[in-house]
Design an enzyme around this catalytic site. Structure first.
Site: not given
Ligand code: AMP
Length: 287
Positions: A38-39, A187, A151
């Site tokens: 996702g990242h 996630s 997400k």
């Molecule tokens: P985090 O590390 O969880 O704070 O996420 C960092 C970025 O990655 C945020 O903009 C999230 O929305 C994005 N992100 C996390 N999981 C996904 C996913 N499955 N698909 C797309 N973007 C994601």
């Protein structure tokens, strides 16, 4: 190419300013590490049309509403830096907490109203912490573009609003949700699920899909669409629904009636793990 790991604000400012002096476009991908595909999609999107891609990795203590969630948040920095390099990032900015908060933060950025619903309602102070650290990162990196995943659609709406309200010259670029083959949105928290919980977890995406299809096929009301999703989730005693709402896609605030495109957003608990997800929908003829 290896990505350069930078730990201080001074270093990242110096490197980004050098890139800008050469006429380069700077893109920022804010993350909390524990990187997955996702990242990766955010970094790929940032790579297109940028000369310098900065990935920030910072587990931001002030956005956690529960200390146990913060303590359970584990990242492997070496693996994350390797991941960023493989995806073509140029710089990884991974500051310590004292680098970002040398003193207890007294200045906060708060977007009113947009955070009163969905996750904001159930995670007091969460969005204040997110928006404050994103504003700090924007001032540190001064990117032309910043990439956020759909997400976290409420977060995206709130960051967009903060950027507009504060006249920040930064384009906010949304990136679609990346999912497992069975529909579960990727996630960092998925790894906390037990095998039994992991097997059930795709029910969240399926329930959102049922509500989406009700709206798309026969213009169901908000109440009917919600009920279809809630009924599907009620079949799983291990799932506890926190919210399941039909919302305006731009502001992520709940709507009473469906006149155009909407998003359906939900949060559930599976044991001690909280999962969020969302899908878009629109009534017939309104896509
Ligand atoms: P985090 O590390 O969880 O704070 O996420 C960092 C970025 O990655 C945020 O903009 C999230 O929305 C994005 N992100 C996390 N999981 C996904 C996913 N499955 N698909 C797309 N973007 C994601």
């Amino acid at each position: 190419m290896p990505a350069d790991l930078l730990n201080t604000i001074a270093e990242v400012r110096r490197r980004v300013r050098a890139a800008r002096a050469q006429g380069g476009t700077i893109s920022l991908v804010p993350t909390m590490g524990a990187l997955h595909a996702g990242h990766g999609a955010l970094i790929d999107a940032a790579r297109r049309g940028s000369d310098c891609v900065v990935v920030s990795i910072f587990v931001n203590p002030i956005q956690f509403d529960r200390p146990d969630d913060y303590e359970a948040y584990r990242i492997d920095l070496a693996a994350d830096v390797g991941f960023c390099a493989a995806r073509g990032a140029d710089l990884v900015f991974a500051p310590s907490a004292p680098e970002i908060y040398p003193e207890p933060q007294k200045t906060f950025v708060e977007v009113t109203e947009l955070g009163d619903h969905l996750c904001g309602k159930f995670r007091p102070g969460h969005f204040r912490g997110v928006v404050t650290v994103v504003a700090k990162l924007f001032h540190i990196v001064e990117p032309d573009r910043a990439f956020f995943g759909e997400k976290d659609a409420q977060q995206l709406a709130i960051i967009r609003r903060m950027t507009a309200d504060l006249n920040m010259p930064i384009e906010i670029v949304p990136v679609p949700i990346v999912r497992e083959p069975d529909g579960l949105a990727l996630s960092s928290r998925n790894r906390r699920l037990s095998p039994e919980e992991r097997a059930i977890a795709p029910a969240l995406f399926r329930a959102l899909g049922l509500a989406r299809d009700r709206i798309a096929s026969r213009a169901a009301s908000v109440g009917e669409a919600r009920q279809a999703g809630l009924d599907a989730l009620a079949k799983y005693p291990l799932i506890r629904v926190e919210y399941f709402e039909v919302v305006d896609p731009a502001t992520m605030t709940p709507v009473d009636r469906i006149a155009g495109p909407v998003r359906i957003a939900a949060a559930v608990w599976l044991g001690s793990t909280r999962l969020i997800d969302n899908v878009s929908s629109a009534p017939p003829g309104k896509i």
